[in-house]
Design a protein around this motif. Sequence first.
Motif, PDB file in Angstrom:
ATOM      1  N   THR A  22       0.729  -1.003   0.000  1.00 29.02           N
ATOM      2  CA  THR A  22       0.000   0.000   0.000  1.00 29.02           C
ATOM      3  C   THR A  22       0.768   1.056   0.000  1.00 29.02           C
ATOM      4  OG1 THR A  22      -0.490  -1.304   1.002  1.00 29.02           O
ATOM      5  CG2 THR A  22      -1.273  -0.190   0.623  1.00 29.02           C
ATOM      6  N   ALA A  23       1.501   1.165  -0.047  1.00 27.14           N
ATOM      7  CA  ALA A  23       2.619   2.070  -0.014  1.00 27.14           C
ATOM      8  C   ALA A  23       2.199   3.410  -0.519  1.00 27.14           C
ATOM      9  CB  ALA A  23       3.731   1.531  -0.870  1.00 27.14           C
ATOM     10  N   CYS A  24       2.320   4.464   0.320  1.00 27.78           N
ATOM     11  CA  CYS A  24       1.887   5.769  -0.125  1.00 27.78           C
ATOM     12  C   CYS A  24       3.073   6.598  -0.546  1.00 27.78           C
ATOM     13  CB  CYS A  24       1.141   6.494   0.970  1.00 27.78           C
ATOM     14  SG  CYS A  24       1.121   5.685   2.533  1.00 27.78           S
ATOM     15  N   SER A  25       2.891   7.397  -1.570  1.00 28.75           N
ATOM     16  CA  SER A  25       3.967   8.193  -2.103  1.00 28.75           C
ATOM     17  C   SER A  25       3.574   9.649  -2.094  1.00 28.75           C
ATOM     18  CB  SER A  25       4.282   7.763  -3.532  1.00 28.75           C
ATOM     19  OG  SER A  25       4.231   6.371  -3.643  1.00 28.75           O
ATOM     20  N   ASP A 351      -1.031  -3.576 -17.977  1.00 24.69           N
ATOM     21  CA  ASP A 351      -1.394  -3.874 -16.592  1.00 24.69           C
ATOM     22  C   ASP A 351      -1.040  -2.705 -15.685  1.00 24.69           C
ATOM     23  OD1 ASP A 351       1.245  -4.505 -14.892  1.00 24.69           O
ATOM     24  OD2 ASP A 351       1.555  -5.220 -16.944  1.00 24.69           O
ATOM     25  N   ALA A 352      -1.565  -2.733 -14.469  1.00 20.02           N
ATOM     26  CA  ALA A 352      -1.288  -1.664 -13.495  1.00 20.02           C
ATOM     27  C   ALA A 352      -1.206  -2.250 -12.090  1.00 20.02           C
ATOM     28  CB  ALA A 352      -2.367  -0.592 -13.566  1.00 20.02           C
ATOM     29  N   TYR A 353      -0.445  -3.312 -11.962  1.00 20.26           N
ATOM     30  CA  TYR A 353      -0.314  -3.967 -10.655  1.00 20.26           C
ATOM     31  C   TYR A 353       0.676  -3.256  -9.735  1.00 20.26           C
ATOM     32  CZ  TYR A 353      -3.019  -7.934 -12.358  1.00 20.26           C
ATOM     33  OH  TYR A 353      -4.028  -8.731 -12.849  1.00 20.26           O
ATOM     34  N   LEU A 354       1.637  -2.544 -10.298  1.00 27.12           N
ATOM     35  CA  LEU A 354       2.608  -1.827  -9.476  1.00 27.12           C
ATOM     36  C   LEU A 354       1.976  -0.532  -8.990  1.00 27.12           C
ATOM     37  CD1 LEU A 354       5.888  -2.223 -11.587  1.00 27.12           C
ATOM     38  CD2 LEU A 354       5.050  -3.667  -9.712  1.00 27.12           C
ATOM     39  N   ASP A 355       2.042  -0.288  -7.685  1.00 29.85           N
ATOM     40  CA  ASP A 355       1.472   0.938  -7.138  1.00 29.85           C
ATOM     41  C   ASP A 355       2.182   2.143  -7.728  1.00 29.85           C
ATOM     42  OD1 ASP A 355      -0.417  -0.249  -5.598  1.00 29.85           O
ATOM     43  OD2 ASP A 355       0.678  -0.062  -3.712  1.00 29.85           O
ATOM     44  N   PRO A 356       1.425   3.132  -8.208  1.00 31.06           N
ATOM     45  CA  PRO A 356       2.045   4.334  -8.772  1.00 31.06           C
ATOM     46  C   PRO A 356       2.448   5.320  -7.688  1.00 31.06           C
ATOM     47  CG  PRO A 356      -0.316   4.518  -8.909  1.00 31.06           C
ATOM     48  CD  PRO A 356      -0.031   3.149  -8.334  1.00 31.06           C
ATOM     49  N   PRO A 357       3.359   6.246  -8.017  1.00 30.00           N
ATOM     50  CA  PRO A 357       3.608   7.349  -7.094  1.00 30.00           C
ATOM     51  C   PRO A 357       2.298   8.089  -6.870  1.00 30.00           C
ATOM     52  CG  PRO A 357       5.254   7.306  -8.838  1.00 30.00           C
ATOM     53  CD  PRO A 357       4.182   6.335  -9.240  1.00 30.00           C
ATOM     54  N   GLY A 358       1.993   8.407  -5.625  1.00 29.07           N
ATOM     55  CA  GLY A 358       0.708   9.054  -5.352  1.00 29.07           C
ATOM     56  C   GLY A 358       0.755   9.899  -4.109  1.00 29.07           C
ATOM     57  N   GLY A 359      -0.344   9.931  -3.381  1.00 22.96           N
ATOM     58  CA  GLY A 359      -0.449  10.777  -2.207  1.00 22.96           C
ATOM     59  C   GLY A 359      -0.262  10.006  -0.911  1.00 22.96           C
ATOM     60  N   LEU A 360      -0.770  10.588   0.170  1.00 24.33           N
ATOM     61  CA  LEU A 360      -0.625  10.010   1.501  1.00 24.33           C
ATOM     62  C   LEU A 360      -1.919   9.299   1.888  1.00 24.33           C
ATOM     63  CD1 LEU A 360       1.449  10.135   3.962  1.00 24.33           C
ATOM     64  CD2 LEU A 360      -0.081  11.883   4.876  1.00 24.33           C
ATOM     65  N   VAL A 361      -1.804   8.075   2.384  1.00 24.39           N
ATOM     66  CA  VAL A 361      -2.985   7.349   2.860  1.00 24.39           C
ATOM     67  C   VAL A 361      -3.410   7.950   4.193  1.00 24.39           C
ATOM     68  CG1 VAL A 361      -3.886   5.133   3.633  1.00 24.39           C
ATOM     69  CG2 VAL A 361      -2.324   5.234   1.689  1.00 24.39           C
ATOM     70  N   PHE A 495      -3.420   9.032  -5.437  1.00 24.24           N
ATOM     71  CA  PHE A 495      -3.432   7.603  -5.121  1.00 24.24           C
ATOM     72  C   PHE A 495      -3.057   7.314  -3.659  1.00 24.24           C
ATOM     73  CE2 PHE A 495      -1.543   3.357  -5.003  1.00 24.24           C
ATOM     74  CZ  PHE A 495      -2.479   2.626  -5.695  1.00 24.24           C
ATOM     75  N   PRO A 496      -3.756   6.330  -3.014  1.00 27.19           N
ATOM     76  CA  PRO A 496      -4.849   5.510  -3.521  1.00 27.19           C
ATOM     77  C   PRO A 496      -6.210   6.040  -3.099  1.00 27.19           C
ATOM     78  CG  PRO A 496      -4.014   4.533  -1.523  1.00 27.19           C
ATOM     79  CD  PRO A 496      -3.220   5.810  -1.739  1.00 27.19           C
ATOM     80  N   ALA A 497      -7.227   5.825  -3.919  1.00 24.57           N
ATOM     81  CA  ALA A 497      -8.562   6.310  -3.593  1.00 24.57           C
ATOM     82  C   ALA A 497      -9.137   5.617  -2.367  1.00 24.57           C
ATOM     83  CB  ALA A 497      -9.497   6.118  -4.790  1.00 24.57           C
TER      84      ALA A 497
END
Length: 570
Positions: A22-25, A351-361, A495-497
Amino acid sequence: MGKSKRIWLLALTAVVSLSVVTACSGPNNAKKNTGTTEPTSAAATTETEPKQDKVTFKIFNGVAGSKDGNTNETTIGKLLEDQTGVNFKLEFVVGDLNTKIGTMIAANDYPDVLIPDAAIEEVLNAGAFIPLDELIEKYGPNIQRVYGKSLNQMRSKDGKIYFLPIAAQVNDFIPEPEAGAGFWVQRRVLEEAGYPKIKTLDQYIELIKNYRDKHKDENLTGMVSLTHDWRFFATSNPPMHLMGYPNDGNVTVDTNTWEAKTYAGAESTKKWLKALNDLNAAGLFDKASFVDNYDQYIAKLTSHKVLGFFDYRWQVDNALNVLKDAARKDPSLDGFKYFPLPVTFEEGTPDAYLDPPGGLVTNRGIGITVSAKDPVRIIQFFDNMLTEENQTLMSWGIKGETYEVNEQGRYYRTQEQIDKIDEPFRESFGFKYFSWNWPMYNATSTLADGNAKNVASQPEVFQMTLTDKDKAILEKYGVQTYSQLFAEPVPRPYFPAWGFAKEQNSPEQLWEASKDEMTKKYFPKLVLTTPDKFEAVWEEYMKEFGKLDTAGYEKWTTEQVKAKVELANQ
């Protein structure tokens, strides 16, 4: 939920790896952290400040996967206790999370520290967490440095911060070499088939069917799925991935319009469930998937009898590590290890299995409760964890024992060190306790000196962790890392929603609760019914699903997505 956990995450990633989750970016993940506050190490101040008395705090973790115990019974935990005088007595969830949290709320009696995972809104609504703002301002220079300008995103509607999100992106973004999610298959299946390139769900199912048909006397299971408690997303999430979207939980998000759409009642979900229904009819699906708990699921994955499954790495890391350790000791067992595949519905779909750079969970985290004996000592412990020295300790360990440094300042591990760091060592040293759920740098972060925070993300280390058989199968597919099997992630600033915070009893939370209840009721029926009755059960499900205010949920989620994107672009 999903955990890259996360959902949710689980999670959860040997180097438990964290990938999860889940890694937040952070939104500016491609840039160096520009904060001017330097880390303050408790270890560095012990000569000028008197040592405080030792104290033990209780902490409850709403994510299963580790055994209860004291942090100071591990090497890392003892070093942190030497620095701060603080030990934590850890308790992990057993059974139903909501029941456990509900009991705490009813009695108004909590551990000092709480990681409520999916039950965090219930905890906040009950007023179980104390506000952290003043504590962070007075005692949290490293918390301020690490969470930086994300601090405002962490505030509740009353403007206060009640918990620290698990992991924040610091410095450069480095994708992990391990796959974070996918459709997994035993290596022996690929070997017997001649290492084919599997791109579609139909190809994946055919691969498993052919192998099982050739080995009918081995009592093999084609596929299992995880449905236990909040982990049901492992069965409900695949449609979005099969369509080519990353783990946004209940929605897919169009990066051109930033519009969010649910898929629980879409053709993609119908197609996925029909595939499981056909598998079940052919005797290839484990019916117990709908009654097994998490531990039973993990046990089946390590039994050598299950050919394939879909899941997030953080959630199955315990099983993957057991299989890896066994194969390292006995290479003849390598065929029972699992290999991740980037499966979609159509071959031309990226595919989109790798988590993209995104926001903070911001809907998962760790908080100090109203029952805490000494909030100041606890926040000081958290702040001390976030020093560069301790982030290095929690990931790399001790120089000369679990890692080395070359003349260029690059961290690495010798083969002897790699070989000794198996699952029992990870437990005793503390790598397992401190791999997730504490305030920390995200696994895709870098340290200030440019080394990867996550050991496995250091290229020279990752290559050394590979066995000859690992290298051979990767070479068959023309890659050097498992993540290279998958498409490059597309940046998504929101990311992630699934990480959007929701108020207790809000329309969007009620929609999710109703949807979860509905899918848990109908998905087993849809998978286990005879093929000739599938359409009738689907129509019944859709009639019930149509009663939900799905348009309102999509509107709210789209608003959250656009707001985060706008914030990231400022």
